[in-house]
Motif scaffolding. Structure first.
Motif, PDB file in Angstrom:
ATOM      1  N   LEU A 217       0.830  -1.196   0.000  1.00 32.56           N
ATOM      2  CA  LEU A 217       0.000   0.000   0.000  1.00 32.56           C
ATOM      3  C   LEU A 217       0.866   1.248   0.000  1.00 32.56           C
ATOM      4  N   THR A 218       0.308   2.320  -0.555  1.00 30.57           N
ATOM      5  CA  THR A 218       0.921   3.642  -0.523  1.00 30.57           C
ATOM      6  C   THR A 218      -0.172   4.657  -0.238  1.00 30.57           C
ATOM      7  N   ALA A 219       0.219   5.764   0.405  1.00 33.48           N
ATOM      8  CA  ALA A 219      -0.728   6.837   0.696  1.00 33.48           C
ATOM      9  C   ALA A 219      -0.043   8.172   0.500  1.00 33.48           C
ATOM     10  N   LYS A 220      -0.721   9.065  -0.188  1.00 34.93           N
ATOM     11  CA  LYS A 220      -0.205  10.409  -0.365  1.00 34.93           C
ATOM     12  C   LYS A 220      -0.380  11.213   0.926  1.00 34.93           C
ATOM     13  N   GLY A 221       0.459  12.224   1.072  1.00 38.52           N
ATOM     14  CA  GLY A 221       0.390  13.064   2.250  1.00 38.52           C
ATOM     15  C   GLY A 221      -0.549  14.236   2.067  1.00 38.52           C
ATOM     16  N   PRO A 222      -0.627  15.075   3.072  1.00 39.83           N
ATOM     17  CA  PRO A 222       0.083  14.887   4.346  1.00 39.83           C
ATOM     18  C   PRO A 222      -0.543  13.790   5.195  1.00 39.83           C
ATOM     19  N   ALA A 240       3.740  13.125   8.987  1.00 39.02           N
ATOM     20  CA  ALA A 240       4.716  12.639   8.007  1.00 39.02           C
ATOM     21  C   ALA A 240       4.305  13.142   6.637  1.00 39.02           C
ATOM     22  N   SER A 241       5.227  13.068   5.681  1.00 39.76           N
ATOM     23  CA  SER A 241       4.941  13.594   4.347  1.00 39.76           C
ATOM     24  C   SER A 241       4.133  12.618   3.508  1.00 39.76           C
ATOM     25  N   ASP A 253       5.786   2.353   6.545  1.00 43.43           N
ATOM     26  CA  ASP A 253       6.934   3.257   6.509  1.00 43.43           C
ATOM     27  C   ASP A 253       6.436   4.696   6.435  1.00 43.43           C
ATOM     28  N   LEU A 254       6.841   5.501   7.418  1.00 44.65           N
ATOM     29  CA  LEU A 254       6.493   6.917   7.460  1.00 44.65           C
ATOM     30  C   LEU A 254       7.604   7.697   6.774  1.00 44.65           C
ATOM     31  N   MET A 255       7.251   8.486   5.759  1.00 44.34           N
ATOM     32  CA  MET A 255       8.243   9.203   4.964  1.00 44.34           C
ATOM     33  C   MET A 255       8.619  10.534   5.613  1.00 44.34           C
ATOM     34  N   ALA A 256       9.912  10.872   5.494  1.00 43.77           N
ATOM     35  CA  ALA A 256      10.446  12.082   6.108  1.00 43.77           C
ATOM     36  C   ALA A 256       9.843  13.337   5.464  1.00 43.77           C
ATOM     37  N   PRO A 257       9.793  14.421   6.247  1.00 44.49           N
ATOM     38  CA  PRO A 257      10.155  14.500   7.671  1.00 44.49           C
ATOM     39  C   PRO A 257       9.044  13.933   8.560  1.00 44.49           C
ATOM     40  N   VAL A 258       9.460  13.325   9.666  1.00 48.60           N
ATOM     41  CA  VAL A 258       8.522  12.720  10.618  1.00 48.60           C
ATOM     42  C   VAL A 258       8.620  13.477  11.941  1.00 48.60           C
ATOM     43  N   ARG A 259       7.479  13.824  12.502  1.00 50.97           N
ATOM     44  CA  ARG A 259       7.451  14.495  13.806  1.00 50.97           C
ATOM     45  C   ARG A 259       6.404  13.817  14.696  1.00 50.97           C
ATOM     46  N   VAL A 260       6.808  13.513  15.926  1.00 45.86           N
ATOM     47  CA  VAL A 260       5.928  12.918  16.921  1.00 45.86           C
ATOM     48  C   VAL A 260       5.879  13.854  18.122  1.00 45.86           C
ATOM     49  N   GLU A 261       4.682  14.125  18.649  1.00 47.89           N
ATOM     50  CA  GLU A 261       4.526  14.972  19.824  1.00 47.89           C
ATOM     51  C   GLU A 261       3.678  14.260  20.873  1.00 47.89           C
ATOM     52  N   GLN A 273      12.886   9.033   7.858  1.00 45.11           N
ATOM     53  CA  GLN A 273      11.957   7.940   7.600  1.00 45.11           C
ATOM     54  C   GLN A 273      11.993   6.926   8.734  1.00 45.11           C
ATOM     55  N   ALA A 274      10.804   6.455   9.132  1.00 45.13           N
ATOM     56  CA  ALA A 274      10.687   5.511  10.238  1.00 45.13           C
ATOM     57  C   ALA A 274       9.713   4.409   9.853  1.00 45.13           C
ATOM     58  N   ARG A 275       9.887   3.246  10.475  1.00 47.21           N
ATOM     59  CA  ARG A 275       9.010   2.093  10.198  1.00 47.21           C
ATOM     60  C   ARG A 275       8.217   1.737  11.443  1.00 47.21           C
TER      61      ARG A 275
END
Length: 408
Positions: A217-222, A240-241, A253-261, A273-275
């Motif tokens: 699967l793929t998904a467009k951002g944001p 993620a982007s 897989d989360l595409m860069a840039p990735v931010r978690v709060e 990028q993170a998995r």
């Protein structure tokens, strides 16, 4: 080739034609004003059975109904409670059902209405729901123009519209897509519906392309996500982007840039990028990152967050700092449930006070309620250097003092 099998009898049409012919013979030469031909009544069948084979003679699809009305002039059949099967290489792959169905041009287009259900068969069942589906068997394509929903035992996926290419088993979700996930939901639990409650994980993306056979699967951002916890606190957020992954292999897989709060913990993290392995509940990345937890700043290269073990691991180049102090090590580990910290490999702790430098191969510590960490080296060797300014009395040589723990 499409084969149509019907049973029953047309209502009234042949009887009307026979009476008209007898009347014409009896009237002989009498002249009468011609009457308009009556509208043909539809054929009513006790059953409807449509079947289509592929080029190799194997079944491609079929559609059945306990009752149908067929209009000859328009080549249209209205079916009640239609059910059907889609085949892949001659084997059943999907079951279809609806409350009503309209078959146009003897099967060129089929419009299904009312509680439409498309159930994927196999080891990982999936159910697609929609109020209406436009099915084009010849193109092996289905269109859902509003409110498509796909559910399995732990997840629900929704969008504005959808396309399903049957021969490729490619589901395309158009408009904003929303994935809701309940990771602790039991397989025996009732089906996910409007009464299920808020999902633990809620992710919104752009257009999604999902191969139901391979799981890719793929998904467009944001990409914007939330993770809720049982306690009444603000949810963790994710940005993620874009994303890609595989549902069968259990990762995204989360595409860069990735931010978690995490507002409740006054924490954030920025990285590449993170998995996310959602079956193991683990987030990993080989890339550089930086983060903040309260007053502590953390940087490094590569990390692994294991939710089941309440563990965060900085894989290399670990760099932790807080006001007045800084620690560097090859690796760091933090158990947030037990508030335990561990730094390993060429550990160096620098304090602004007295320019103190402490070096060791291993430092253990605990996170205090005030957000500070206290390190020590039980059973290990520590080398400390400090600068004493003039006027300070270091104490007599014959008066040994116990070394205080390293306050990081």
């Amino acid at each position: 080739m499409t084969r149509t099998t019907c049973s029953g009898a047309p209502s009234g049409r042949r009887r009307a034609l026979a009476l008209a012919a007898i009347s014409a013979m009896l009237m002989g030469g009498c002249s009468m004003e011609p009457e308009a031909a009556p509208e043909p009544e539809p054929f009513v069948f006790r059953s409807l059975d449509l079947r289509q084979n592929d080029e190799e003679g194997r079944p491609a699809w079929d559609l059945r109904s306990p009752e149908a009305r067929y209009e000859i002039d328009e080549r249209r059949a209205e079916a009640r409670d239609p059910e059907g099967t889609l085949y892949n290489d001659g084997r059943p792959s999907f079951r279809i059902s609806a409350q009503r169905g309209t078959v146009i041009n003897d099967g060129e287009t089929v419009i299904l209405n009312g509680d439409v259900r498309i159930r994927m068969l196999g080891d990982e069942p999936l159910l697609i729901l929609a109020p209406e589906v436009i099915w084009e068997p010849g193109e092996e394509r289905m269109r859902i123009e509003r409110d498509p929903v796909a559910i399995d035992g732990q997840s629900r996926l929704r969008a504005t519209r959808a396309r399903f290419q049957v021969d490729e088993q490619m589901l395309q979700l158009i408009g904003e897509a929303r994935l809701e996930h309940w990771p602790d939901r039991e397989e025996s639990a009732p089906p996910i519906d409007a009464d299920t409650g808020d999902a633990v994980i809620d992710i919104r993306t752009g257009e999604v392309r999902w191969n139901l056979e391979s799981g890719a699967l793929t998904a467009k951002g944001p990409v914007n996500g939330e993770r809720r916890r049982e306690e009444e606190t603000e949810p963790q957020t994710l940005v993620a982007s874009a994303l890609s992954g595989n549902s069968r292999e259990g990762y995204i897989d989360l595409m860069a840039p990735v931010r978690v709060e995490d507002p409740a913990e006054e924490a954030w993290m920025d990285g590449g990028q993170a998995r996310w392995r959602f079956t193991e509940r683990e987030l990993t990345s080989p890339n550089s990152f930086r983060s903040q937890i309260g007053a502590i700043s953390i940087q490094g290269r590569g990390y692994r967050i294991e939710e089941s073990k309440t563990l965060v691991i900085v894989e290399s180049d670990c760099d932790l700092s807080q006001p007045g102090e800084r620690l560097r090590a090859e690796r760091c580990r933090w158990d947030w449930e037990k508030n335990r910290l561990l730094a390993e490999g060429a550990v160096e702790l620098r304090r602004d006070a007295n320019d103190q430098v402490t070096r060791a191969q291993r430092l253990e510590g605990r996170m205090g309620d005030d957000g500070r960490a206290t390190f020590s080296t039980p059973g290990g060797r520590v080398l400390s250097e400090l600068t004493v300014t003039e006027g300070e009395e270091p104490g007599g040589r014959d008066q040994p003092r116990s070394a205080p723990p390293v306050d990081f």
